[in-house]
Design a protein around this motif. Structure first.
Motif, short mmCIF file in Angstrom:
data_model
loop_
_atom_site.label_atom_id
_atom_site.label_comp_id
_atom_site.label_asym_id
_atom_site.label_seq_id
_atom_site.Cartn_x
_atom_site.Cartn_y
_atom_site.Cartn_z
N ILE A 196 7.74 9.17 -10.34
CA ILE A 196 7.05 8.15 -9.54
C ILE A 196 5.72 8.55 -8.90
O ILE A 196 5.47 8.12 -7.74
CB ILE A 196 8.01 7.64 -8.46
CG1 ILE A 196 8.49 8.77 -7.54
CG2 ILE A 196 9.17 6.86 -9.03
CD1 ILE A 196 9.23 8.32 -6.31
N PRO A 197 4.80 9.23 -9.50
CA PRO A 197 4.81 9.71 -10.88
C PRO A 197 5.14 11.19 -11.02
O PRO A 197 5.42 11.65 -12.12
CB PRO A 197 3.37 9.45 -11.32
CG PRO A 197 2.57 9.71 -10.09
CD PRO A 197 3.44 9.22 -8.94
N VAL A 198 5.08 11.96 -9.91
CA VAL A 198 5.36 13.39 -9.99
C VAL A 198 6.77 13.69 -9.50
O VAL A 198 7.56 14.34 -10.20
CB VAL A 198 4.33 14.20 -9.19
CG1 VAL A 198 4.66 15.69 -9.24
CG2 VAL A 198 2.92 13.96 -9.73
N VAL A 211 -4.75 6.22 0.04
CA VAL A 211 -3.96 4.99 0.16
C VAL A 211 -4.30 4.15 -1.06
O VAL A 211 -5.46 3.88 -1.32
CB VAL A 211 -4.29 4.22 1.45
CG1 VAL A 211 -3.48 2.93 1.53
CG2 VAL A 211 -4.04 5.09 2.68
N THR A 212 -3.28 3.75 -1.82
CA THR A 212 -3.55 3.03 -3.06
C THR A 212 -2.82 1.70 -3.12
O THR A 212 -1.69 1.58 -2.64
CB THR A 212 -3.17 3.89 -4.29
OG1 THR A 212 -3.39 3.12 -5.48
CG2 THR A 212 -1.72 4.33 -4.23
N ASP A 213 -3.49 0.72 -3.74
CA ASP A 213 -2.89 -0.60 -3.96
C ASP A 213 -2.67 -0.84 -5.45
O ASP A 213 -2.55 -1.98 -5.88
CB ASP A 213 -3.76 -1.70 -3.36
CG ASP A 213 -5.14 -1.79 -4.02
OD1 ASP A 213 -5.44 -0.96 -4.92
OD2 ASP A 213 -5.93 -2.68 -3.64
N THR A 273 -3.60 7.87 -9.51
CA THR A 273 -2.82 6.70 -9.12
C THR A 273 -1.33 6.96 -9.30
O THR A 273 -0.92 7.97 -9.89
CB THR A 273 -3.23 5.46 -9.95
OG1 THR A 273 -2.78 5.64 -11.31
CG2 THR A 273 -4.74 5.27 -9.94
N THR A 274 -0.53 6.03 -8.84
CA THR A 274 0.92 6.20 -8.90
C THR A 274 1.56 5.42 -10.05
O THR A 274 2.79 5.41 -10.18
CB THR A 274 1.57 5.76 -7.58
OG1 THR A 274 1.21 4.40 -7.31
CG2 THR A 274 1.09 6.63 -6.43
N VAL A 275 0.76 4.74 -10.84
CA VAL A 275 1.27 4.02 -12.02
C VAL A 275 0.48 4.46 -13.24
O VAL A 275 -0.66 4.89 -13.13
CB VAL A 275 1.16 2.49 -11.82
CG1 VAL A 275 2.13 2.01 -10.77
CG2 VAL A 275 -0.27 2.05 -11.51
N PRO A 276 1.11 4.37 -14.42
CA PRO A 276 2.46 3.87 -14.65
C PRO A 276 3.53 4.89 -14.27
O PRO A 276 3.25 6.09 -14.18
CB PRO A 276 2.50 3.61 -16.16
CG PRO A 276 1.55 4.65 -16.70
CD PRO A 276 0.44 4.75 -15.67
N LYS A 277 4.74 4.40 -14.04
CA LYS A 277 5.88 5.28 -13.87
C LYS A 277 6.39 5.69 -15.27
O LYS A 277 6.22 4.94 -16.23
CB LYS A 277 7.02 4.59 -13.12
CG LYS A 277 6.61 3.80 -11.89
CD LYS A 277 6.03 4.66 -10.81
CE LYS A 277 5.82 3.86 -9.52
NZ LYS A 277 5.09 4.62 -8.50
N ILE A 278 7.02 6.84 -15.34
CA ILE A 278 7.67 7.26 -16.58
C ILE A 278 9.17 7.21 -16.36
O ILE A 278 9.70 7.89 -15.48
CB ILE A 278 7.26 8.69 -16.98
CG1 ILE A 278 5.74 8.80 -17.13
CG2 ILE A 278 7.96 9.09 -18.28
CD1 ILE A 278 5.16 8.06 -18.30
N SER A 279 9.86 6.40 -17.15
CA SER A 279 11.31 6.28 -17.00
C SER A 279 11.99 6.83 -18.25
O SER A 279 11.83 6.29 -19.35
CB SER A 279 11.70 4.82 -16.77
OG SER A 279 13.02 4.72 -16.28
N LEU A 331 0.84 -1.19 0.00
CA LEU A 331 0.00 0.00 0.00
C LEU A 331 0.88 1.25 0.00
O LEU A 331 1.77 1.37 0.84
CB LEU A 331 -0.92 0.02 1.23
CG LEU A 331 -1.91 -1.14 1.33
CD1 LEU A 331 -2.62 -1.13 2.67
CD2 LEU A 331 -2.93 -1.08 0.18
N GLN A 332 0.63 2.12 -0.95
CA GLN A 332 1.33 3.41 -0.99
C GLN A 332 0.46 4.45 -0.30
O GLN A 332 -0.68 4.69 -0.70
CB GLN A 332 1.59 3.85 -2.43
CG GLN A 332 2.28 5.20 -2.57
CD GLN A 332 3.74 5.16 -2.16
OE1 GLN A 332 4.53 4.39 -2.71
NE2 GLN A 332 4.11 5.99 -1.20
#
Length: 360
Positions: free
Chosen positions: A277-279, A97-99, A254-260, A88-89
Motif C-alpha cells: 500500500i504501496p511499500v 500529503v497526497t490526494d 504516490t500511493t497508487v496503484p496498490k499491488i495485490s 488525503l493521505q
C-alpha cells in the motif's frame, strides 16, 4: 493569526473529529475549518499528524499509513449530492500529503460525520447520505442508523480487522463508468517484466498479480512479506511500470496503484490477498481495493479468475491477513471488457473524539 510557514497558529487549534472508519483511522474536518489554499492546508495537516517522523510522536498520527489519514467534507454544490468528500493521505515519514487515491474505509465515517456537523439532517431510524468522492468523481450512498436523530455507532456488525462489533454502514457505489475506466490499460491482462497482471480501477487503482508469480503462496504473514527485501524490490519495479501503463505517470512518489497478490482462498472465501500500500503491507485490505480485486477476478481471463472459488454470484469474500471483507460486484458481461453495474460493501465506523487538535 497566521504564522510564517502559512499554517494556522498552534494556539488557535483546529476543530476536528477523529473516527475509525472500517479498518483505518483518521481525522475528519469540515472544509471551512481548513485553509482554502492547498499548500497551507497540507502544511497544517503535516503538523497536526506529526509528519515527517516515523513515530509521529509530536502529532495525532498513529505511525502507520492506515492511521495517518484525513477526510475533508463540505456541502456539495450539486443539488443531487449531499456532501463532497476529499481524501488525503498524510505520509508518516515524509513531508507529503497526497490526494492521488481514494479511501473506502475512511469513507465509512463520512455520512455519520456529515450528520454530526449538521450538513445533512438525520432521517427517522436510518439516514442515507449521497457522497461525491472528490478524488475520483465517483458517487456512493452511505446508509446507517440514526435513532433519535443522531448517528448510532454501537451495533452487532463485525468486520475482520476491528475488534468487537458496531453499527453497520452500507456503502452502495454507483455505476463506475465505462469499461475502459475500470480496466485502464484497455486490456484484461498485461505483462510487465515477464509477470502477467490485471490492472483494474473500480474506485482504487490496483494491479492484481498471482502470488505464485513472485514465488509466494499468498498466505505469508505481513511481517514475512515486509521483511523480504527482494520481493519488495520486484513489487516496486512492477508498480512503477504498471502505473505508467494505467495512465498514472511516474508513481514513485504516490500511493497508487496498490499491488495485490492473489492466491486460492484458504478459509472458505473467494480469493486470498496480500496487498502492498504501496511499500508497507496492509494488515487487511482497503474497501475500494477489495472491490477492485473482486471486479478483476470475476472476468474470465483476468489474473486471479482461475484461482477464485466463485459461484457466479455478486457476493464475494475477499480474504486478507486479518480475515475477510465481503463485497458485492455486478458486471454487464455483454460488452468487452465488462462494465460495472454496481458494487457495494458493509463497513462500520466509530467516533473516537470530537474537539480541537493543535498543530505543532
Amino acid at each position: 493569526m497566521i504564522i510564517p510557514n502559512g499554517g494556522v497558529a498552534s494556539r488557535d487549534g483546529v476543530r476536528a473529529m477523529q473516527m475509525r472508519g472500517g479498518t483505518s483511522k483518521g481525522l475528519y474536518f469540515l472544509a471551512d475549518d481548513l485553509p482554502a489554499d492547498a499548500a497551507a492546508r497540507d502544511d497544517l495537516l503535516l503538523r497536526v499528524m506529526g509528519s515527517p517522523d516515523p513515530r509521529q510522536i509530536d502529532g495525532v498520527g498513529g505511525a502507520h499509513p492506515l492511521t495517518s489519514k484525513v477526510a475533508v467534507v463540505a456541502p456539495s454544490a450539486r443539488p443531487w449530492i449531499d456532501v463532497d468528500y476529499l481524501f488525503l493521505q498524510v505520509m508518516v515519514d515524509q513531508a507529503i500529503v497526497t490526494d492521488k487515491q481514494n479511501c473506502g474505509n475512511i469513507l465509512a465515517g463520512v455520512g455519520p460525520f456529515a450528520v454530526e456537523r449538521g450538513l445533512v439532517a438525520a432521517q427517522a431510524d436510518q439516514t442515507s447520505v449521497r457522497i461525491r468522492m472528490v478524488n475520483t468523481g465517483g458517487i456512493v450512498t452511505a446508509t446507517f442508523p440514526t435513532p433519535g436523530g443522531r448517528p448510532r455507532y454501537d451495533g452487532d456488525t463485525a468486520i475482520d480487522g476491528v475488534p468487537g462489533t458496531a453499527a453497520a454502514v452500507v456503502l452502495d457505489f454507483e455505476d463506475s463508468g465505462t469499461a475502459a475506466s475500470v480496466f485502464p490499460t484497455g486490456n484484461i491482462t498485461d505483462v510487465f517484466g515477464g509477470i502477467p497482471v490485471t490492472c483494474v480501477d473500480n474506485g482504487m487503482p490496483v494491479v492484481v498479480v498471482a502470488a505464485a508469480s513472485f514465488g509466494k503462496t499468498g498466505q505469508e504473514s505481513v511481517a514475512e512479506l515486509e521483511a523480504d527485501e527482494e520481493l519488495n524490490k520486484r513489487v516496486q519495479e512492477l508498480r512503477l511500470e504498471a502505473g505508467k501503463a494505467m495512465g498514472l505517470g511516474d508513481v514513485s512518489g504516490t500511493t497508487v496503484p496498490k499491488i495485490s497478490l492473489v492466491a486460492p482462498p484458504a478459509h472458505g472465501g473467494t480469493i486470498g490477498t496480500r496487498t502492498f500500500i504501496p511499500v508497507r503491507v496492509h494488515e487487511s485490505i482497503g474497501v475500494l481495493g477489495a472491490v477492485s480485486v473482486g471486479t478483476a477476478i470475476m472476468v474470465p481471463g483476468a489474473v486471479g479468475h482461475d484461482l477464485a472459488a466463485h459461484d457466479g454470484g455478486a457476493r464475494l469474500s475477499i480474504e486478507h491477513p486479518s480475515g475477510a471483507l465481503q463485497v458485492e460486484v455486478e458486471l454487464d458481461s455483454s460488452v468487452t471488457p465488462p462494465k460495472v453495474v454496481r458494487s457495494g460493501v458493509v463497513r462500520t465506523a466509530r467516533k473516537l473524539f470530537d474537539g480541537t487538535v493543535y498543530p505543532r
